[in-house]
Design a protein around this motif. Structure first.
Motif, PDB file in Angstrom:
ATOM      1  N   GLN A 221      14.145  40.326 -25.076  1.00  0.00           N
ATOM      2  CA  GLN A 221      12.888  39.531 -25.517  1.00  0.00           C
ATOM      3  C   GLN A 221      13.148  38.176 -26.126  1.00  0.00           C
ATOM      4  O   GLN A 221      12.357  37.285 -25.868  1.00  0.00           O
ATOM      5  N   ARG A 222      14.312  37.754 -26.582  1.00  0.00           N
ATOM      6  CA  ARG A 222      14.734  36.519 -27.075  1.00  0.00           C
ATOM      7  C   ARG A 222      14.579  35.602 -25.743  1.00  0.00           C
ATOM      8  O   ARG A 222      14.297  34.278 -25.916  1.00  0.00           O
ATOM      9  N   VAL A 223      15.264  35.918 -24.752  1.00  0.00           N
ATOM     10  CA  VAL A 223      15.422  35.372 -23.511  1.00  0.00           C
ATOM     11  C   VAL A 223      14.207  34.935 -22.844  1.00  0.00           C
ATOM     12  O   VAL A 223      13.836  33.903 -22.450  1.00  0.00           O
ATOM     13  N   ILE A 224      13.125  36.120 -22.837  1.00  0.00           N
ATOM     14  CA  ILE A 224      11.859  35.867 -22.243  1.00  0.00           C
ATOM     15  C   ILE A 224      11.098  34.814 -23.100  1.00  0.00           C
ATOM     16  O   ILE A 224      10.305  33.939 -22.610  1.00  0.00           O
ATOM     17  N   ARG A 225      11.036  34.943 -24.506  1.00  0.00           N
ATOM     18  CA  ARG A 225      10.249  34.045 -25.230  1.00  0.00           C
ATOM     19  C   ARG A 225      10.824  32.427 -25.115  1.00  0.00           C
ATOM     20  O   ARG A 225      10.351  31.422 -25.457  1.00  0.00           O
ATOM     21  N   ALA A 226      12.389  32.295 -24.797  1.00  0.00           N
ATOM     22  CA  ALA A 226      13.016  31.142 -24.642  1.00  0.00           C
ATOM     23  C   ALA A 226      12.568  30.520 -23.385  1.00  0.00           C
ATOM     24  O   ALA A 226      12.305  29.209 -23.466  1.00  0.00           O
ATOM     25  N   HIS A 227      12.078  31.256 -22.361  1.00  0.00           N
ATOM     26  CA  HIS A 227      11.922  30.521 -21.013  1.00  0.00           C
ATOM     27  C   HIS A 227      10.480  30.550 -20.687  1.00  0.00           C
ATOM     28  O   HIS A 227       9.989  29.794 -19.991  1.00  0.00           O
ATOM     29  N   PHE A 228       9.673  31.431 -21.300  1.00  0.00           N
ATOM     30  CA  PHE A 228       8.145  31.669 -20.771  1.00  0.00           C
ATOM     31  C   PHE A 228       7.220  32.032 -22.022  1.00  0.00           C
ATOM     32  O   PHE A 228       7.624  32.320 -23.053  1.00  0.00           O
ATOM     33  N   ASP A 229       6.217  32.006 -21.815  1.00  0.00           N
ATOM     34  CA  ASP A 229       5.070  32.240 -22.709  1.00  0.00           C
ATOM     35  C   ASP A 229       5.001  33.898 -22.731  1.00  0.00           C
ATOM     36  O   ASP A 229       4.454  34.674 -21.747  1.00  0.00           O
ATOM     37  N   ASN A 230       5.581  34.329 -24.090  1.00  0.00           N
ATOM     38  CA  ASN A 230       5.432  35.911 -24.063  1.00  0.00           C
ATOM     39  C   ASN A 230       4.147  36.455 -23.686  1.00  0.00           C
ATOM     40  O   ASN A 230       4.483  37.808 -23.141  1.00  0.00           O
ATOM     41  N   HIS A 231       3.138  36.178 -24.417  1.00  0.00           N
ATOM     42  CA  HIS A 231       1.866  36.869 -23.966  1.00  0.00           C
ATOM     43  C   HIS A 231       1.510  36.760 -22.408  1.00  0.00           C
ATOM     44  O   HIS A 231       1.028  37.814 -22.011  1.00  0.00           O
ATOM     45  N   ALA A 232       1.569  35.643 -21.849  1.00  0.00           N
ATOM     46  CA  ALA A 232       1.219  35.604 -20.538  1.00  0.00           C
ATOM     47  C   ALA A 232       2.227  36.529 -19.600  1.00  0.00           C
ATOM     48  O   ALA A 232       1.747  37.019 -18.625  1.00  0.00           O
ATOM     49  N   PHE A 233       3.526  36.678 -20.147  1.00  0.00           N
ATOM     50  CA  PHE A 233       4.442  37.510 -19.270  1.00  0.00           C
ATOM     51  C   PHE A 233       3.966  38.942 -19.395  1.00  0.00           C
ATOM     52  O   PHE A 233       4.176  39.691 -18.400  1.00  0.00           O
ATOM     53  N   GLU A 234       3.512  39.439 -20.619  1.00  0.00           N
ATOM     54  CA  GLU A 234       3.107  40.544 -20.744  1.00  0.00           C
ATOM     55  C   GLU A 234       1.902  41.024 -20.165  1.00  0.00           C
ATOM     56  O   GLU A 234       1.704  42.108 -19.650  1.00  0.00           O
ATOM     57  N   ARG A 235       1.081  39.945 -19.996  1.00  0.00           N
ATOM     58  CA  ARG A 235      -0.293  40.090 -19.242  1.00  0.00           C
ATOM     59  C   ARG A 235      -0.065  40.399 -17.803  1.00  0.00           C
ATOM     60  O   ARG A 235      -0.520  41.262 -16.940  1.00  0.00           O
ATOM     61  N   VAL A 236       1.022  39.568 -17.197  1.00  0.00           N
ATOM     62  CA  VAL A 236       1.152  39.675 -15.790  1.00  0.00           C
ATOM     63  C   VAL A 236       1.963  41.001 -15.473  1.00  0.00           C
ATOM     64  O   VAL A 236       1.929  41.778 -14.320  1.00  0.00           O
ATOM     65  N   LEU A 237       2.772  41.422 -16.510  1.00  0.00           N
ATOM     66  CA  LEU A 237       3.546  42.653 -16.209  1.00  0.00           C
ATOM     67  C   LEU A 237       2.627  43.638 -16.146  1.00  0.00           C
ATOM     68  O   LEU A 237       3.083  44.650 -15.423  1.00  0.00           O
ATOM     69  N   GLY A 238       1.549  43.653 -16.861  1.00  0.00           N
ATOM     70  CA  GLY A 238       0.543  44.974 -16.892  1.00  0.00           C
ATOM     71  C   GLY A 238       0.913  45.762 -17.786  1.00  0.00           C
ATOM     72  O   GLY A 238       0.438  45.811 -18.996  1.00  0.00           O
ATOM     73  N   ASN A 239       1.708  46.878 -17.289  1.00  0.00           N
ATOM     74  CA  ASN A 239       2.206  47.829 -18.157  1.00  0.00           C
ATOM     75  C   ASN A 239       1.457  48.610 -18.982  1.00  0.00           C
ATOM     76  O   ASN A 239       1.289  48.866 -20.090  1.00  0.00           O
ATOM     77  N   SER A 240       0.620  49.210 -18.108  1.00  0.00           N
ATOM     78  CA  SER A 240      -0.665  50.280 -18.657  1.00  0.00           C
ATOM     79  C   SER A 240      -0.157  51.386 -19.385  1.00  0.00           C
ATOM     80  O   SER A 240      -0.858  52.353 -20.095  1.00  0.00           O
ATOM     81  N   SER A 241       1.159  51.760 -19.112  1.00  0.00           N
ATOM     82  CA  SER A 241       1.983  52.957 -19.463  1.00  0.00           C
ATOM     83  C   SER A 241       2.459  52.722 -20.843  1.00  0.00           C
ATOM     84  O   SER A 241       2.968  53.542 -21.502  1.00  0.00           O
ATOM     85  N   MET A 242       2.270  51.661 -21.382  1.00  0.00           N
ATOM     86  CA  MET A 242       2.988  51.009 -22.721  1.00  0.00           C
ATOM     87  C   MET A 242       4.485  51.326 -22.686  1.00  0.00           C
ATOM     88  O   MET A 242       4.886  51.703 -23.904  1.00  0.00           O
ATOM     89  N   LEU A 243       4.969  50.848 -21.652  1.00  0.00           N
ATOM     90  CA  LEU A 243       6.526  50.951 -21.749  1.00  0.00           C
ATOM     91  C   LEU A 243       7.173  49.768 -22.396  1.00  0.00           C
ATOM     92  O   LEU A 243       6.372  48.699 -22.614  1.00  0.00           O
TER      93      LEU A 243
END
Length: 217
Positions: free
Chosen positions: A41-63
């Motif tokens: 989570q720290r690495v993703i926040r450091a390099h990308f926009d966390n909310h945009a990352f989660e949006r593209v990830l999709g993750n409808s199963s709430m993993l």
């Protein structure tokens, strides 16, 4: 200490008291899935926009974020495992993962993936249709979680591609791997089974390996 590379799962792990294998497939996934995935989570926040990352990830199963990335890669992981277990001779390591993930939510282009695998596997007579059938069978029969069989280099490449789809920021796999290792603090190391395994080995052999947890974090 060596990467397990799915050998634990398929029963080909070396039997030696002086060999300690990673709990996950390799050190990249050992780090990424440590400490409730706080390092990842720290690495993703450091390099990308966390909310945009989660949006593209999709993750409808709430993993969790890492589990969702591993789920996208499940066909790759299952094919790696089948090839290693059954001696299929497929060259999966040369497949550029960033070229077979696209869209929002992100997903694998399986047809393209199968074609690239066959093109890279010069010593294998398999066709893309053969490979597709193998993956379909593994998906149907394998009950093992995606995170447990996910290769770390595939995982990091997928994180980079999802981040690029989300934010247009292109961060190379090597940069992300270095970031994971740099963010791997003592708290996260102590959360792993690997830490406990090495500590047990060092106590048994009257030596010291770790300094984490000894008042020197």
């Amino acid at each position: 200490m060596i990467d397990s590379d799915q050998h634990r799962i398929i029963g080909t792990a070396p039997s030696c008291t002086n060999i300690i294998m990673t709990t996950w497939c390799d050190m990249e996934t050992e780090i990424a899935f440590s400490n409730d995935q706080k390092v990842l989570q720290r690495v993703i926040r450091a390099h990308f926009d966390n909310h945009a990352f989660e949006r593209v990830l999709g993750n409808s199963s709430m993993l969790s974020m890492g589990d969702a990335v591993a789920e996208i890669l499940r066909p790759v992981s299952l094919l790696r495992m089948a090839s290693r277990r059954d001696g299929l001779g497929l060259n999966i390591s040369s497949v550029p993962i960033h070229e077979v993930i696209s869209g929002s939510p992100a997903k694998m282009d399986l047809e393209r993936f199968y074609k690239i695998v066959c093109a890279k596997s010069k010593d294998s007579p398999m066709s893309p249709q053969d490979v597709s059938s193998i993956v379909s069978k593994e998906i149907r029969d394998c009950q093992i979680g995606s995170s447990s069989i996910c290769n770390g280099h595939d995982f990091v490449a997928a994180v980079g591609k999802i981040g690029a789809l989300a934010t247009q920021e292109k961060v190379g796999a090597k940069v992300l791997e270095r970031s994971l290792r740099a963010a791997f603090d003592c708290e996260s190391l102590r959360s792993t089974a690997l830490y406990a395994d090495v500590a047990e080995w060092s106590e048994r052999n009257s030596t010291k390996v770790w300094v984490c947890g000894q008042g020197r974090d």
